[in-house]
Write an enzyme that holds these catalytic residues in place. Sequence first.
Site, PDB file in Angstrom:
ATOM      1  CG  ASP A 165      -5.699 -25.080 -11.246  1.00 21.86           C
ATOM      2  OD1 ASP A 165      -5.179 -24.818 -12.378  1.00 21.86           O
ATOM      3  OD2 ASP A 165      -5.429 -26.325 -10.594  1.00 21.86           O
ATOM      4  CG  HIS A 170      -3.555 -26.557 -14.896  1.00 23.29           C
ATOM      5  ND1 HIS A 170      -4.471 -27.027 -14.193  1.00 23.29           N
ATOM      6  CD2 HIS A 170      -3.721 -26.444 -16.273  1.00 23.29           C
ATOM      7  CE1 HIS A 170      -5.537 -27.387 -15.164  1.00 23.29           C
ATOM      8  NE2 HIS A 170      -5.152 -27.134 -16.283  1.00 23.29           N
ATOM      9  CG  ASP A 221      -0.877 -32.230 -20.720  1.00 22.83           C
ATOM     10  OD1 ASP A 221      -1.472 -32.133 -21.936  1.00 22.83           O
ATOM     11  OD2 ASP A 221      -1.279 -31.182 -20.054  1.00 22.83           O
TER      12      ASP A 221
HETATM   13  C1  F6R Z   1      -4.113 -29.626 -21.853  1.00 21.90           C
HETATM   14  C2  F6R Z   1      -3.664 -28.869 -21.097  1.00 21.90           C
HETATM   15  C3  F6R Z   1      -3.960 -27.995 -19.939  1.00 21.90           C
HETATM   16  C4  F6R Z   1      -5.252 -27.218 -20.422  1.00 21.90           C
HETATM   17  C5  F6R Z   1      -6.039 -26.502 -19.617  1.00 21.90           C
HETATM   18  C6  F6R Z   1      -7.120 -25.673 -19.997  1.00 21.90           C
HETATM   19  O1  F6R Z   1      -3.229 -30.223 -22.903  1.00 21.90           O
HETATM   20  O2  F6R Z   1      -2.129 -28.660 -20.966  1.00 21.90           O
HETATM   21  O3  F6R Z   1      -3.186 -27.084 -19.482  1.00 21.90           O
HETATM   22  O4  F6R Z   1      -4.730 -26.175 -21.406  1.00 21.90           O
HETATM   23  O5  F6R Z   1      -6.527 -27.388 -18.480  1.00 21.90           O
HETATM   24  O6  F6R Z   1      -8.147 -26.535 -20.582  1.00 21.90           O
HETATM   25  P1  F6R Z   1      -9.498 -26.013 -21.420  1.00 21.90           P
HETATM   26  O7  F6R Z   1      -9.027 -25.438 -22.452  1.00 21.90           O
HETATM   27  O8  F6R Z   1     -10.333 -27.219 -21.451  1.00 21.90           O
HETATM   28  O9  F6R Z   1     -10.122 -24.974 -20.576  1.00 21.90           O
END
Ligand code: F6R
Length: 278
Positions: free
Chosen positions: A136, A138, A67
């Site tokens: 959440d 995702h 992303d």
């Molecule tokens: C980032 C992404 C997100 C992160 C998620 C966890 O490229 O795709 O899905 O993997 O928000 O982020 P952290 O590792 O910062 O807790």
Amino acid sequence: MNVVIRPDDASVTEAAYALVRDRLANRHCRVFGLPTGQTPRKLYSAMVAGYRRGELDFDTVQTFNLDEYLGLDAGHPGSFRHFMEVNLFAHVNIRSENIHFLDGLPEDIQAECHRYEWLIRECGGIDLQILGIGADGHIGFNEPTSSLASRTRDKTLTPRTILDNRGAFANEEEVPRWALTMGVGTILEAREILLLATGGSKAEAVAAMVEGPVTAMCTASVLQMHPRVTVILDEAAAARLQCDEYYRWMNENDPHLAAYLDARRQRYGRHTQPGNAS
Ligand code: F6R
């Protein structure tokens, strides 16, 4: 789903690095999907150290990041492109033409998303997709209620994700509200998936992903439908799992299963793979 529970952050990195090193050594595993965020930082440092020790070679590797924020150019310190340069790409022998990113400032959003999907197919599809998970639930930026069949597209971030991601910005107001992200359907097409989660703030999302119903309210739960997923957790992220004893038991017994299958292979000459991981 193969759920691996390790005592702490450092041993999560160690286990993830071992898997990545193994896949990179396979010349058929060349296309990697990569996340940004706090979780993969240590894995990327381990990969840089592994490259410096001569254990890893990125010469023929292609990467697709999951992303990118909409509205930021690649040089912005908050962009995911910048994050990847600083944490991985600048330190290993990856070819710049093999690094693929969604453009955060596209002229035409739809055309940019189609280009990315097309390019992933052109490269033969993603061999190993590495993921983190949002609090959440995702994956990528597929926030709750995203279609489980979604493709690469623009997505509005939830206030919680914006808050969680404020670290790379001067303040919360500067965090972009939108991003381009691979879709859930795009992610599911990867041949293998490795998801990492550490810390208590992920415990609820991890439990929903591994043991909850498959639901768009936790897009990571769709990984239950994928045949080759490894989830590596520290104790804090695993704290809400109900079947944790079984996962530990399975991890302890896996080497014995591998030895048993090896002995049978030698005796009967058949190619038998452990099948219980998923
Ligand atoms: C980032 C992404 C997100 C992160 C998620 C966890 O490229 O795709 O899905 O993997 O928000 O982020 P952290 O590792 O910062 O807790």
